[in-house]
Scaffold this motif. Structure first.
Motif, PDB file in Angstrom:
ATOM      1  N   THR A   1      -0.156  15.646 -57.927  1.00 18.27           N
ATOM      2  CA  THR A   1      -0.452  14.308 -57.429  1.00 18.27           C
ATOM      3  C   THR A   1      -0.018  14.200 -55.967  1.00 18.27           C
ATOM      4  O   THR A   1       1.069  14.665 -55.617  1.00 18.27           O
ATOM      5  CB  THR A   1       0.295  13.253 -58.266  1.00 18.27           C
ATOM      6  N   PRO A   2      -0.847  13.598 -55.103  1.00 22.14           N
ATOM      7  CA  PRO A   2      -0.420  13.408 -53.707  1.00 22.14           C
ATOM      8  C   PRO A   2       0.851  12.566 -53.641  1.00 22.14           C
ATOM      9  O   PRO A   2       1.001  11.568 -54.356  1.00 22.14           O
ATOM     10  CB  PRO A   2      -1.605  12.675 -53.073  1.00 22.14           C
ATOM     11  N   MET A   3       1.772  12.991 -52.788  1.00 20.81           N
ATOM     12  CA  MET A   3       3.047  12.298 -52.631  1.00 20.81           C
ATOM     13  C   MET A   3       3.138  11.777 -51.199  1.00 20.81           C
ATOM     14  O   MET A   3       3.098  12.555 -50.259  1.00 20.81           O
ATOM     15  CB  MET A   3       4.228  13.244 -52.913  1.00 20.81           C
ATOM     16  N   VAL A   4       3.247  10.473 -51.055  1.00 25.43           N
ATOM     17  CA  VAL A   4       3.330   9.894 -49.720  1.00 25.43           C
ATOM     18  C   VAL A   4       4.468   8.889 -49.606  1.00 25.43           C
ATOM     19  O   VAL A   4       4.703   8.331 -48.545  1.00 25.43           O
ATOM     20  CB  VAL A   4       2.009   9.198 -49.338  1.00 25.43           C
ATOM     21  N   THR A   5       5.183   8.639 -50.694  1.00 19.43           N
ATOM     22  CA  THR A   5       6.231   7.614 -50.694  1.00 19.43           C
ATOM     23  C   THR A   5       7.551   8.202 -50.232  1.00 19.43           C
ATOM     24  O   THR A   5       8.125   9.046 -50.905  1.00 19.43           O
ATOM     25  CB  THR A   5       6.399   7.013 -52.100  1.00 19.43           C
ATOM     26  N   ASP A   6       8.014   7.753 -49.085  1.00 18.35           N
ATOM     27  CA  ASP A   6       9.303   8.194 -48.557  1.00 18.35           C
ATOM     28  C   ASP A   6      10.388   7.281 -49.127  1.00 18.35           C
ATOM     29  O   ASP A   6      10.358   6.069 -48.920  1.00 18.35           O
ATOM     30  CB  ASP A   6       9.284   8.129 -47.035  1.00 18.35           C
ATOM     31  N   THR A   7      11.335   7.851 -49.874  1.00 15.90           N
ATOM     32  CA  THR A   7      12.392   7.032 -50.472  1.00 15.90           C
ATOM     33  C   THR A   7      13.459   6.639 -49.458  1.00 15.90           C
ATOM     34  O   THR A   7      14.322   5.814 -49.757  1.00 15.90           O
ATOM     35  CB  THR A   7      13.070   7.778 -51.626  1.00 15.90           C
ATOM     36  N   GLY A   8      13.417   7.225 -48.252  1.00 18.97           N
ATOM     37  CA  GLY A   8      14.442   6.932 -47.261  1.00 18.97           C
ATOM     38  C   GLY A   8      15.700   7.745 -47.512  1.00 18.97           C
ATOM     39  O   GLY A   8      15.845   8.399 -48.538  1.00 18.97           O
ATOM     40  N   PRO A   9      16.656   7.728 -46.572  1.00 16.09           N
ATOM     41  CA  PRO A   9      17.880   8.522 -46.728  1.00 16.09           C
ATOM     42  C   PRO A   9      18.675   8.081 -47.957  1.00 16.09           C
ATOM     43  O   PRO A   9      18.830   6.896 -48.222  1.00 16.09           O
ATOM     44  CB  PRO A   9      18.653   8.241 -45.430  1.00 16.09           C
ATOM     45  N   GLN A  10      19.162   9.057 -48.712  1.00 14.29           N
ATOM     46  CA  GLN A  10      19.996   8.773 -49.874  1.00 14.29           C
ATOM     47  C   GLN A  10      21.247   9.644 -49.807  1.00 14.29           C
ATOM     48  O   GLN A  10      21.178  10.802 -49.408  1.00 14.29           O
ATOM     49  CB  GLN A  10      19.239   9.074 -51.171  1.00 14.29           C
ATOM     50  N   ARG A  11      22.363   9.056 -50.184  1.00  6.40           N
ATOM     51  CA  ARG A  11      23.637   9.772 -50.197  1.00  6.40           C
ATOM     52  C   ARG A  11      23.760  10.497 -51.525  1.00  6.40           C
ATOM     53  O   ARG A  11      23.841   9.864 -52.580  1.00  6.40           O
ATOM     54  CB  ARG A  11      24.792   8.787 -50.015  1.00  6.40           C
ATOM     55  N   LEU A  12      23.742  11.815 -51.501  1.00  2.00           N
ATOM     56  CA  LEU A  12      23.720  12.611 -52.717  1.00  2.00           C
ATOM     57  C   LEU A  12      24.830  13.655 -52.721  1.00  2.00           C
ATOM     58  O   LEU A  12      25.291  14.097 -51.665  1.00  2.00           O
ATOM     59  CB  LEU A  12      22.358  13.318 -52.862  1.00  2.00           C
ATOM     60  N   ILE A  13      25.228  14.038 -53.929  1.00  4.83           N
ATOM     61  CA  ILE A  13      26.223  15.094 -54.085  1.00  4.83           C
ATOM     62  C   ILE A  13      25.569  16.438 -53.765  1.00  4.83           C
ATOM     63  O   ILE A  13      24.485  16.743 -54.256  1.00  4.83           O
ATOM     64  CB  ILE A  13      26.777  15.100 -55.522  1.00  4.83           C
ATOM     65  N   LYS A  14      26.223  17.220 -52.941  1.00  6.00           N
ATOM     66  CA  LYS A  14      25.672  18.521 -52.548  1.00  6.00           C
ATOM     67  C   LYS A  14      25.666  19.497 -53.725  1.00  6.00           C
ATOM     68  O   LYS A  14      26.526  19.425 -54.606  1.00  6.00           O
ATOM     69  CB  LYS A  14      26.523  19.138 -51.426  1.00  6.00           C
ATOM     70  N   PRO A  15      24.707  20.428 -53.729  1.00  4.55           N
ATOM     71  CA  PRO A  15      24.768  21.505 -54.723  1.00  4.55           C
ATOM     72  C   PRO A  15      25.993  22.374 -54.494  1.00  4.55           C
ATOM     73  O   PRO A  15      26.384  22.633 -53.352  1.00  4.55           O
ATOM     74  CB  PRO A  15      23.477  22.304 -54.467  1.00  4.55           C
ATOM     75  N   ARG A  16      26.606  22.807 -55.585  1.00  7.90           N
ATOM     76  CA  ARG A  16      27.742  23.716 -55.510  1.00  7.90           C
ATOM     77  C   ARG A  16      27.299  25.170 -55.637  1.00  7.90           C
ATOM     78  O   ARG A  16      27.936  26.076 -55.111  1.00  7.90           O
ATOM     79  CB  ARG A  16      28.707  23.424 -56.643  1.00  7.90           C
ATOM     80  N   ALA A  17      26.206  25.368 -56.420  1.00  6.96           N
ATOM     81  CA  ALA A  17      25.819  26.745 -56.734  1.00  6.96           C
ATOM     82  C   ALA A  17      24.312  26.810 -56.947  1.00  6.96           C
ATOM     83  O   ALA A  17      23.641  25.786 -57.144  1.00  6.96           O
ATOM     84  CB  ALA A  17      26.565  27.232 -57.973  1.00  6.96           C
ATOM     85  N   VAL A  18      23.798  28.010 -56.914  1.00  6.79           N
ATOM     86  CA  VAL A  18      22.364  28.232 -57.067  1.00  6.79           C
ATOM     87  C   VAL A  18      22.151  29.572 -57.767  1.00  6.79           C
ATOM     88  O   VAL A  18      22.922  30.528 -57.568  1.00  6.79           O
ATOM     89  CB  VAL A  18      21.662  28.212 -55.689  1.00  6.79           C
ATOM     90  N   ILE A  19      21.148  29.631 -58.630  1.00 11.74           N
ATOM     91  CA  ILE A  19      20.662  30.926 -59.117  1.00 11.74           C
ATOM     92  C   ILE A  19      19.452  31.272 -58.267  1.00 11.74           C
ATOM     93  O   ILE A  19      18.423  30.586 -58.349  1.00 11.74           O
ATOM     94  CB  ILE A  19      20.277  30.890 -60.605  1.00 11.74           C
TER      95      ILE A  19
END
Length: 362
Positions: A99-117
């Motif tokens: 689906t086309p995505m055009v909605t910008d949610t604006g800046p959000q304060r989020l918890i950073k990732p700690r780890a990645v596979i």
């Protein structure tokens, strides 16, 4: 090591200026334009050494400044996926439902990732796993399989999860049931007969069980059906690496939409099921009754982790079919396509065989 340019997940090649991407097969950054490669400076600890975050502190909005970041995201109006927005981009296509995505949610304060596979499968390997899966489905339309083989490229997306650790101590009371068999003399047709009966003798019990829960994995987004993501398990969490944005070069990253408290509620429900199982084992016997159960949960910690998923969404004859491939193991899940003419042919064939069998028997 190349330096990140503007967007956190873009790393320009110092020779030609094109963007590096993370290569799953090589485990390093590569430039498809000039062939230059660069090692990721990942000398951090293994999964056992990745630091946990304090759950209660995060709930009380006391997450350290260094553990959070401001992120711009695009939101899919169809499936609700929220993807990190590359600088300068204002639209895109949802990798989960096309689906086309055009909605910008604006800046959000989020918890950073700690780890990645990191991704372990290249796109061609994920594509082969998906088409092999489709090829093994009975009554799947051939056109969709051919469309998937020749269709658009798959997209690699890092999907957000929470992991929770907790130490639990539980006290219970209940009863242990033992099955006993007795011979009873009962009259039947005027004559006494011996009838073997079964009954359960209950004995009151109480006790204590303890369990440490390590890395309970909870999906932190709702863009994909839970049946899809559950089918991608198990994940080998021993392959977790400390988070470095270089692993995301050339891939998309989905933001979490399930907040931390919701994630913990799901994790706690899983803990409770496991604890009740432990209690039943501790009670023993043939039957168990749990009348009271009091659990103390201490030392809850969590991590925000990213796990690799290859996605594809194909529109075929007016319907969208979605497929996901575990980017670590190659496990596949997707919407089950059906071919109406194959089903009709099978029904006619079965009816014909039934008619022939009846004819020869007659």
């Amino acid at each position: 090591m190349p330096r990140s340019s503007r967007s956190e997940h873009r790393f320009p090649c110092d020779q030609c200026g094109a963007d590096f991407r993370f290569s799953p097969s090589e485990g390093r950054l590569v430039c498809d334009h000039c062939g230059q490669s660069a090692k990721i400076d990942d000398d951090g600890p293994g999964p056992d050494g990745i630091a946990e975050n304090d759950f209660l502190a995060a709930l009380n909005a006391k997450t350290p400044q260094a553990e959070a970041e401001n992120i711009d995201r695009l939101k899919c109006p169809n499936c609700g996926a929220e993807l990190e927005l590359d600088l300068g981009a204002h639209a895109g296509e949802c990798p989960f439902c096309a689906t086309p995505m055009v909605t910008d949610t604006g800046p959000q304060r989020l918890i950073k990732p700690r780890a990645v596979i990191p991704f372990a499968l290249e796109e061609r390997e994920a594509q082969k796993a998906m088409t092999d899966w489709l090829g093994g489905l009975w009554f799947a339309p051939n056109g969709l399989r051919n469309h998937a083989r020749k269709g658009r490229r798959m997209q690699g997306v890092y999907v957000p999860y929470w992991t929770f650790d907790a130490d639990t101590q539980s006290r219970y009371s209940g009863a242990r049931g033992m099955v006993v068999r007795e011979n009873n003399r009962v009259p039947r047709n005027g004559q006494p007969r011996t009838v073997r009966a079964q009954k359960i003798r209950w004995t009151p019990v109480s006790g204590h069980v303890a369990r440490f829960f390590d890395d309970i994995l909870v999906l932190a987004a709702t863009s994909l059906p839970k049946s899809y993501t559950d089918a991608l398990e198990p994940w080998n969490l021993s392959a977790l690496r400390p988070y470095h944005p270089e692993y995301l070069a050339g891939f998309r990253a989905e933001g979490y939409t399930m907040d931390l408290s919701e994630g913990y509620d799901e994790a706690r429900a899983r803990m409770d099921r496991a604890i009740r199982h432990d209690v039943r084992l501790d009670i023993g016997g043939d039957r168990q009754r749990i009348e009271t159960l009091d659990t103390q949960v201490r030392g809850v910690t969590f991590k925000h982790v990213l796990l690799p998923v290859w996605t594809a969404a194909y529109k075929y004859r007016g319907k969208t079919y979605r497929f996901v491939v575990n980017g670590q193991t190659g496990r596949v899940r997707g919407e089950r396509p059906w071919s109406a003419w194959k089903i009709a042919l099978a029904v006619l064939l079965a009816a014909g065989l039934g008619y022939l069998a009846a004819f020869w028997q007659g």
